[in-house]
Write an enzyme that holds these catalytic residues in place. Structure first.
Site, PDB file in Angstrom:
ATOM      1  N   GLN A 278     -54.940  -9.113 -17.309  1.00 22.07           N
ATOM      2  CA  GLN A 278     -54.005 -10.370 -18.213  1.00 22.07           C
ATOM      3  C   GLN A 278     -55.039 -11.130 -17.220  1.00 22.07           C
ATOM      4  O   GLN A 278     -56.659 -10.976 -17.085  1.00 22.07           O
ATOM      5  CB  GLN A 278     -52.615 -10.415 -18.172  1.00 22.07           C
ATOM      6  CG  GLN A 278     -51.774  -9.902 -18.735  1.00 22.07           C
ATOM      7  CD  GLN A 278     -51.616  -7.870 -18.888  1.00 22.07           C
ATOM      8  OE1 GLN A 278     -51.761  -7.579 -17.665  1.00 22.07           O
ATOM      9  NE2 GLN A 278     -51.920  -7.966 -20.085  1.00 22.07           N
TER      10      GLN A 278
ATOM     11  N   GLY B 254     -55.315  -6.474 -24.094  1.00 19.83           N
ATOM     12  CA  GLY B 254     -57.027  -6.390 -25.731  1.00 19.83           C
ATOM     13  C   GLY B 254     -57.836  -6.674 -24.396  1.00 19.83           C
ATOM     14  O   GLY B 254     -58.273  -7.503 -24.594  1.00 19.83           O
TER      15      GLY B 254
HETATM   16  P1  GDP Z   1     -60.239  -9.543 -21.695  1.00 22.44           P
HETATM   17  O1  GDP Z   1     -58.987  -9.686 -21.946  1.00 22.44           O
HETATM   18  O2  GDP Z   1     -60.324 -10.091 -20.437  1.00 22.44           O
HETATM   19  O3  GDP Z   1     -61.151  -8.072 -21.837  1.00 22.44           O
HETATM   20  O4  GDP Z   1     -60.695 -10.199 -23.146  1.00 22.44           O
HETATM   21  P2  GDP Z   1     -61.309 -10.558 -24.176  1.00 22.44           P
HETATM   22  O5  GDP Z   1     -61.099  -9.278 -25.040  1.00 22.44           O
HETATM   23  O6  GDP Z   1     -59.618 -10.524 -24.445  1.00 22.44           O
HETATM   24  O7  GDP Z   1     -61.346 -11.373 -25.180  1.00 22.44           O
HETATM   25  C1  GDP Z   1     -63.027 -11.623 -25.083  1.00 22.44           C
HETATM   26  C2  GDP Z   1     -63.715 -12.438 -26.397  1.00 22.44           C
HETATM   27  O8  GDP Z   1     -64.478 -12.972 -25.537  1.00 22.44           O
HETATM   28  C3  GDP Z   1     -63.692 -11.308 -26.605  1.00 22.44           C
HETATM   29  O9  GDP Z   1     -64.053 -11.178 -28.301  1.00 22.44           O
HETATM   30  C4  GDP Z   1     -65.388 -10.597 -26.743  1.00 22.44           C
HETATM   31  O10 GDP Z   1     -65.584  -9.811 -27.495  1.00 22.44           O
HETATM   32  C5  GDP Z   1     -65.903 -11.829 -26.719  1.00 22.44           C
HETATM   33  N1  GDP Z   1     -67.005 -12.127 -25.491  1.00 22.44           N
HETATM   34  C6  GDP Z   1     -67.101 -11.827 -23.855  1.00 22.44           C
HETATM   35  N2  GDP Z   1     -67.814 -11.928 -23.534  1.00 22.44           N
HETATM   36  C7  GDP Z   1     -68.237 -12.955 -24.389  1.00 22.44           C
HETATM   37  C8  GDP Z   1     -68.991 -13.999 -23.812  1.00 22.44           C
HETATM   38  O11 GDP Z   1     -70.181 -14.137 -23.241  1.00 22.44           O
HETATM   39  N3  GDP Z   1     -69.752 -14.892 -25.042  1.00 22.44           N
HETATM   40  C9  GDP Z   1     -68.937 -14.881 -26.064  1.00 22.44           C
HETATM   41  N4  GDP Z   1     -69.974 -15.411 -27.374  1.00 22.44           N
HETATM   42  N5  GDP Z   1     -68.394 -14.215 -26.405  1.00 22.44           N
HETATM   43  C10 GDP Z   1     -68.033 -13.156 -25.338  1.00 22.44           C
HETATM   44  P1  IMO Z   2     -55.675  -9.346 -21.152  1.00 26.94           P
HETATM   45  O1  IMO Z   2     -55.844  -8.588 -20.789  1.00 26.94           O
HETATM   46  C1  IMO Z   2     -53.922 -13.382 -22.110  1.00 26.94           C
HETATM   47  C2  IMO Z   2     -49.412 -13.597 -22.079  1.00 26.94           C
HETATM   48  C3  IMO Z   2     -48.277 -13.801 -23.014  1.00 26.94           C
HETATM   49  C4  IMO Z   2     -47.854 -14.788 -23.123  1.00 26.94           C
HETATM   50  C5  IMO Z   2     -47.976 -13.914 -21.644  1.00 26.94           C
HETATM   51  C6  IMO Z   2     -46.293 -13.088 -21.533  1.00 26.94           C
HETATM   52  O2  IMO Z   2     -56.026  -9.405 -22.481  1.00 26.94           O
HETATM   53  O3  IMO Z   2     -56.363 -10.620 -20.731  1.00 26.94           O
HETATM   54  P2  IMO Z   2     -45.998 -10.602 -22.259  1.00 26.94           P
HETATM   55  O4  IMO Z   2     -45.710 -10.077 -23.684  1.00 26.94           O
HETATM   56  O5  IMO Z   2     -47.152 -10.201 -21.232  1.00 26.94           O
HETATM   57  O6  IMO Z   2     -44.561 -10.118 -21.382  1.00 26.94           O
HETATM   58  O7  IMO Z   2     -45.956 -11.740 -22.317  1.00 26.94           O
HETATM   59  O8  IMO Z   2     -48.847 -14.112 -21.098  1.00 26.94           O
HETATM   60  N1  IMO Z   2     -50.322 -12.170 -21.694  1.00 26.94           N
HETATM   61  C7  IMO Z   2     -51.713 -12.488 -22.359  1.00 26.94           C
HETATM   62  N2  IMO Z   2     -52.544 -13.516 -22.691  1.00 26.94           N
HETATM   63  N3  IMO Z   2     -54.395 -11.998 -22.332  1.00 26.94           N
HETATM   64  C8  IMO Z   2     -53.623 -11.131 -21.795  1.00 26.94           C
HETATM   65  O9  IMO Z   2     -53.860  -9.509 -21.152  1.00 26.94           O
HETATM   66  C9  IMO Z   2     -51.999 -11.429 -21.920  1.00 26.94           C
HETATM   67  N4  IMO Z   2     -51.407 -10.905 -21.280  1.00 26.94           N
HETATM   68  C10 IMO Z   2     -50.459 -11.369 -21.618  1.00 26.94           C
HETATM   69  O10 IMO Z   2     -49.040 -14.496 -24.651  1.00 26.94           O
HETATM   70  O11 IMO Z   2     -48.174 -15.542 -22.719  1.00 26.94           O
HETATM   71 MG    MG Z   3     -57.998 -10.022 -24.035  1.00 29.21          MG
END
Ligand code: GDP
Ligand code: IMO
Ligand code: MG
Length: 422
Positions: A221, A40
């Site tokens: 991940q 995500g």
């Molecule tokens: P990804 O899976 O690595 O793309 O990260 P996610 O989107 O799952 O989670 C990162 C979260 O942190 C999201 O809700 C972003 O909008 C938020 N985010 C990213 N950079 C920053 C930052 O520098 N500060 C804050 N407060 N939020 C951030």
């Molecule tokens: P992004 O790309 C955080 C975690 C799950 C679980 C383990 C295995 O957004 O960083 P799966 O469904 O892959 O078999 O789950 O990996 N996990 C993540 N945790 N960010 C992710 O993706 C993840 N994708 C899988 O929570 O512990």
């Molecule tokens: Mg994510």
């Protein structure tokens, strides 16, 4: 040209989507190389928030080519939902999104198997995202998988064989289910996918590189969830590390350029498994609240803790990181002191080397530094960094031995500071 890779150094959710979007103007092509809708990736710009699961985060910036590589596992139903939502918000993808014919397909029964295996594990469950990731990669490795290219030829026969095999397993696990509705959606989604460009991605990607086009590979991940080097068995089922970009795109190791390693100024983890620096106190709650640490897709609360330099150094080593990117610096605003784990105390003594197992016997050894009392979200250039924050960065760079090139101070595209420390 060489392909640059951007990947997570912790347990995922480091902010990969945001930074890929920020870096996209520097590239012609953005690719995903592993994972699937377990990811995500959140992007925020012009007051709008978008969450991407399978589609590369380069889709919003101009006419870039975006490629879903062979190493990805694709859920047709979730892909259709994602693509339709983007089209509804004015981002039509048909001309700019290519899908590898070698990417494996997540079947409705893969999702059921994911749920059934988790239920069978009881307390030992992994806490997967429930998207069928493990069972789909299992079928790929055991040579039973179905690929995107298969939907163009003889798909029904292959599907029926896979479904029958899965149903035998589900029956043996005494798992109750109803698949009719999901199957209908699945076949509709396959028809939708046929309208996209289904390509031999390894040829296309290498051709683009040879023509001098710049490519950014977007990891999903994080390194600590890598199936080989993460906190096994509490990991995902793909190689999330830099080497995964070679196998997941068909790029030779000699064609990899920069490796961007991205980490939060602290650390989070979602799902089960060991997490040495996890905080169970008010500080952990404060980080969770300020960082809005809830899963972008599942909404699950993320576990929070201090930064873990033992794990980070390990991740930097495995990936050959050339440039570091520190995210969510603003979340630590206002703490009197901040801590960084510099070693683990294990039953065999103190170590700075990431051990075979990091179960409960590992106790973090911390260095404590003064915090910064400043609203980092308003900072526009590194000249405005408070003294204590500069000291935190200098400490991390001296420990990690790789320069921190980008500092993120908020979720918005604009809240990104490029440092000039070459
Ligand atoms: P990804 O899976 O690595 O793309 O990260 P996610 O989107 O799952 O989670 C990162 C979260 O942190 C999201 O809700 C972003 O909008 C938020 N985010 C990213 N950079 C920053 C930052 O520098 N500060 C804050 N407060 N939020 C951030
Ligand atoms: P992004 O790309 C955080 C975690 C799950 C679980 C383990 C295995 O957004 O960083 P799966 O469904 O892959 O078999 O789950 O990996 N996990 C993540 N945790 N960010 C992710 O993706 C993840 N994708 C899988 O929570 O512990
Ligand atoms: Mg994510």
């Amino acid at each position: 040209m060489k392909a640059d890779v951007l990947l997570g150094l912790q347990w995922g959710d480091e902010g990969k989507g945001k930074v890929v979007d920020v870096l996209t103007p520097n590239y012609n092509v953005i690719t995903r190389f592993q994972g699937g809708p377990n990811a995500g990736h959140t992007l925020v710009f012009n007051g709008q928030k978008y969450v991407l699961r399978s589609i590369p985060s380069g889709i919003f910036q101009g006419g870039k080519i975006n490629i879903i590589g062979n190493g990805v596992v694709l859920d047709p139903v979730l892909f259709k939902q994602e693509a339709e939502a983007l089209a509804a918000s004015g981002h039509d993808l048909r001309e700019r999104l290519y899908i590898s014919k070698k990417a494996h397909i997540i079947l409705p029964t893969h999702r059921l198997l994911d749920a059934a295996y988790e239920a069978a594990k009881g307390d030992a469950k992994i806490g997967t995202t429930g998207k069928g990731i493990g069972p789909t990669y299992t079928d790929k490795i055991s040579r039973n998988g179905l690929r995107i290219g298969d939907i163009l030829c003889d798909f029904d026969k292959k599907y029926a064989a896979a479904k029958a095999k899965h149903e035998r397993i589900l029956k043996s696990l005494d798992f109750k289910y109803n698949i009719e509705e999901a199957e209908k959606e699945f076949f509709e989604a396959l028809d939708y996918i046929k309208e996209f460009r289904l390509i031999d991605s390894e040829h296309v990607i290498n051709r683009l590189l040879n023509e001098g086009q710049s490519i950014l590979a977007e990891g999903a991940q994080g390194t600590m969830l890598d199936v080989d080097f993460g906190s096994y068995p509490f990991v995902t089922s793909s190689n999330t590390i830099c080497a995964g970009a070679c196998t997941g795109l068909g790029i030779a190791p000699t064609k990899i350029g920069k490796v961007y390693g991205i980490f939060k100024a602290y650390c989070t983890r979602v799902g089960s498994g060991p997490f040495p620096t996890e905080l169970f106190d008010e500080t952990g709650e404060t980080i969770c609240k300020r960082g809005f640490e809830f899963g972008a897709v599942t909404g699950r609360k993320r576990r929070c803790g201090w930064i873990d330099l033992v794990a980070l150094k390990y991740a930097i080593m495995i990936n050959g990181v050339t440039d570091l990117i520190m995210m969510k610096s603003d979340v630590l605003d206002g703490f009197e002191t901040v801590k960084a784990c510099v070693a683990y105390k294990t039953k065999d003594g103190i170590t700075e080397e990431f051990p075979f197992d990091i179960k409960e016997e590992v106790e973090p050894v911390y260095t404590e530094m003064p915090g910064w009392n400043c609203d980092m979200t308003k900072v526009k250039s590194e000249n405005e960094f408070p003294e204590e924050f500069n000291a935190y960065i200098a400490f991390l760079e001296s420990e990690l031995k790789v320069p921190i090139k980008i500092v993120s101070v908020g979720p918005d595209r604009e809240q990104t500071i490029i440092r000039h420390n070459d």
